[in-house]
Design a protein around this motif. Sequence first.
Motif, mmCIF file in Angstrom:
data_model
loop_
_atom_site.group_PDB
_atom_site.id
_atom_site.type_symbol
_atom_site.label_atom_id
_atom_site.label_comp_id
_atom_site.label_asym_id
_atom_site.label_seq_id
_atom_site.Cartn_x
_atom_site.Cartn_y
_atom_site.Cartn_z
ATOM 1 N N ALA A 20 0.460 -1.672 -0.038
ATOM 2 C CA ALA A 20 0.042 0.129 0.032
ATOM 3 C C ALA A 20 0.954 1.452 0.083
ATOM 4 N N ALA A 21 2.495 1.056 0.895
ATOM 5 C CA ALA A 21 3.093 2.655 0.319
ATOM 6 C C ALA A 21 3.796 3.240 -0.293
ATOM 7 N N THR A 22 3.881 1.292 -1.055
ATOM 8 C CA THR A 22 4.892 2.286 -2.259
ATOM 9 C C THR A 22 4.403 2.133 -3.532
ATOM 10 N N LEU A 23 2.322 1.882 -3.366
ATOM 11 C CA LEU A 23 1.238 2.098 -3.966
ATOM 12 C C LEU A 23 0.983 4.236 -4.262
ATOM 13 N N LEU A 24 0.569 4.260 -2.715
ATOM 14 C CA LEU A 24 0.694 5.250 -2.694
ATOM 15 C C LEU A 24 1.829 6.212 -2.829
ATOM 16 N N ILE A 25 2.840 6.110 -2.937
ATOM 17 C CA ILE A 25 4.338 6.489 -3.363
ATOM 18 C C ILE A 25 4.385 6.993 -5.108
#
Length: 358
Positions: A20-25
Amino acid sequence: MRKRAQKMLRCSALTGLILAATLLISLFLQEFIPVDALVPSLFILAVFVVALVTDGYAYGIAASLISVLCVNYAFTAPYLTFSLTLPENLVSALIMLAVTISTSTLTVQRRRQAEIRSETAREAMRANLLRAISHDLRTPLTTIYGSCSAIIENYDRLPKAQQIKLLGEVREEAEWLIRMVENLLSVTRIDGGRLQIAKTPTVLEELIDSVLIKFRKRYPGQAVTVEIPDEFLTVPMDAVLIEQVLINLLENAVQHAVGMRQLWLRVACRGGQAIFEVEDDGCGIPRDKLGELFNGRMDVADGHKFMGIGLSVCATIIKAHGGGITAENRREGGALFRFWLALEDGPAPAAAGKEGSH
């Protein structure tokens, strides 16, 4: 079963958070710079981290498949559709799977090696304890057997005073055996993971008073000079086990510090730690034996016998509390044993053990 479910939940949560963090970044960067070529690298990094922090292969493989779908759907033209037949998507999927399998394999091997090292250390400790037991049991049992035999075989001829003396020796050796068994049980319970250290705030002055009362019952003729802080102080600990550590260290000095005239028990507070010291002015510790005092071995050197089980118990209990323990020789002669516990409930820094002796 519960532990396994908790581990699965933890790994699943970590996988979801990382992806999720990778997608948001990636979505954030897409608003400012063209990131079509960068996004696959970010997800490859995410897959690598997932494989590194989770157990086994399943989470890394799942992360690589989800990453391929995310890149294909949100960051590859035509956008917001799945085009899994494109060569670049297949190559990305293969790269991510290769990263996952390689990282997971290395992680699994590293954890297995750590488990092997831990088990080897436990086996070495058990072997050392068994060697110490075989030596420690022989002397008191021989004394008990000899004294009882003398009383039985010469009951009518032995004066009453001599019988009382022999029975006193039997009682003394039996008490020593009881303490040794208690020490051994403490080590095996902690080493086997069955003893959970429950730390409670313990008033330092009450702890020291309890230790001195029990110690003086066993050694009424041995004076102990006590130095503790004047202020009211509590230390998180299992009071029963730490009490046993202090009694073991005091008894070790009485029994093995040849030529001792003075015995000190000190407590000081430095750097967020309570630092306990047991110090004597006896014969000291042979330099070549300093590294072996806490490993459960018993050695005889220069007429000075060291009881390995008691010191092994001390080291194991202090380690279970998150602290550390050291031994050194005093410049003035004699030995100094020091251990430290955190004043807050948590592991104590290792730096305390490097402070000089008093």
